[in-house]
Design a protein around this motif. Structure first.
Motif, PDB file in Angstrom:
ATOM      1  N   GLN A  11      60.483 -11.547  57.887  1.00 50.83           N
ATOM      2  CA  GLN A  11      61.211 -11.512  56.619  1.00 50.83           C
ATOM      3  C   GLN A  11      62.396 -12.477  56.613  1.00 50.83           C
ATOM      4  O   GLN A  11      63.463 -12.155  56.109  1.00 50.83           O
ATOM      5  N   CYS A  12      62.196 -13.655  57.193  1.00 59.12           N
ATOM      6  CA  CYS A  12      63.244 -14.670  57.180  1.00 59.12           C
ATOM      7  C   CYS A  12      63.205 -15.438  55.856  1.00 59.12           C
ATOM      8  O   CYS A  12      62.140 -15.671  55.305  1.00 59.12           O
ATOM      9  N   LYS A  13      64.369 -15.805  55.373  1.00 59.28           N
ATOM     10  CA  LYS A  13      64.463 -16.599  54.147  1.00 59.28           C
ATOM     11  C   LYS A  13      65.143 -17.923  54.448  1.00 59.28           C
ATOM     12  O   LYS A  13      66.068 -17.989  55.252  1.00 59.28           O
ATOM     13  N   GLU A  14      64.682 -18.960  53.806  1.00 59.15           N
ATOM     14  CA  GLU A  14      65.249 -20.292  54.004  1.00 59.15           C
ATOM     15  C   GLU A  14      66.556 -20.421  53.238  1.00 59.15           C
ATOM     16  O   GLU A  14      66.673 -19.987  52.092  1.00 59.15           O
ATOM     17  N   SER A  15      67.544 -21.031  53.878  1.00 63.04           N
ATOM     18  CA  SER A  15      68.823 -21.281  53.231  1.00 63.04           C
ATOM     19  C   SER A  15      69.081 -22.777  53.216  1.00 63.04           C
ATOM     20  O   SER A  15      68.935 -23.446  54.239  1.00 63.04           O
ATOM     21  N   HIS A  16      69.463 -23.316  52.067  1.00 63.19           N
ATOM     22  CA  HIS A  16      69.646 -24.760  51.944  1.00 63.19           C
ATOM     23  C   HIS A  16      70.803 -25.277  52.791  1.00 63.19           C
ATOM     24  O   HIS A  16      70.852 -26.451  53.157  1.00 63.19           O
ATOM     25  N   ASP A  17      71.751 -24.393  53.142  1.00 62.92           N
ATOM     26  CA  ASP A  17      72.909 -24.837  53.904  1.00 62.92           C
ATOM     27  C   ASP A  17      72.862 -24.369  55.360  1.00 62.92           C
ATOM     28  O   ASP A  17      73.877 -24.342  56.055  1.00 62.92           O
TER      29      ASP A  17
END
Length: 221
Positions: A11-17
């Motif tokens: 359940q990892c989510k990508e973060s732009h920063d």
């Protein structure tokens, strides 16, 4: 984030920063540079249940400085004593990480009786492993049966009591082969083996090579 073999993150989510770095260490190599279980074992359980913790800016800076030092040392491959310097830097990073985790779990009052059993068992190993390798000895000291001790340790740490004892003896044997001028006979006596032959068979059974081959392999590196 500290991940051990078998850990699964979902359940990892990508973060732009997002920005970060990671270091992968083989367990055998980690064992070579960290012979003592006394400081590590009590927090192993904390690693398992809390692989991700928040760090302060100061803690992050200290980790990153060590990481940068490691990177520079890797680029200096071939220089005299560089492998020893790398090992010392890895040790520094590990204990700095351990310090951060320990500061998050200083209150031992919430630890279960099973966790306390593991911690007390490790303390006993550190005191007696050179002279005592029988599970019965440690079980008697802890006022539990050998079967109960091994079952609890296997459940919460992945190793039985006997495996923990063997693990500590082998770590010490490797350290002595690597860091002292003692011959194999002297090491076998220091670790309370009846003779060099028995020590050699014990070492080879658990590592896949004889003490002499292990020492020769180190000199080749």
């Amino acid at each position: 984030m500290v991940l051990k073999p078998g850990h699964i993150i979902s359940q990892c989510k990508e973060s732009h920063d997002f920005e970060g770095f990671f270091i992968v260490v083989h367990e055998d190599k980690l064992n070579e540079i960290l012979p003592s279980l006394h400081f590590v074992a009590p927090y192993t359980l904390h690693y398992n249940s809390n692989p991700i913790i928040e760090m302060t800016a100061e803690e992050l800076e200290s980790q990153y400085l060590i990481y940068e030092m490691l990177q520079k040392q890797i680029r200096l491959e071939g220089r005299p004593f560089n492998k020893l310097t790398l090992g010392a830097s890895c040790e520094l990073l590990f204990y700095n990480t351990l310090s951060i985790y320990a500061s998050r779990s200083e209150d031992r009052s919430h630890h279960s009786r099973r966790e306390e059993l593991l911690a007390n068992f490790i303390d006993l190993i550190e005191t007696h492993f050179k002279s005592e390798r029988a599970v019965n000895f440690y079980a008697d000291k802890l006022f539990v049966t050998p079967k109960h001790l091994s079952a609890v340790l296997k459940e919460i740490s992945g190793k039985t009591a006997g495996e923990w004892i063997d693990h500590r003896v082998i770590l010490e044997a490797k350290l002595m082969l690597r860091s002292t001028g003692m011959n194999i006979q002297e090491i076998s006596l220091a670790l309370n083996f009846s003779n060099q032959s028995f020590f050699g068979k014990y070492f080879k059974h658990l590592t896949g090579m004889s003490p002499r081959d292990y020492r020769n392999k180190l000199s080749e590196n």
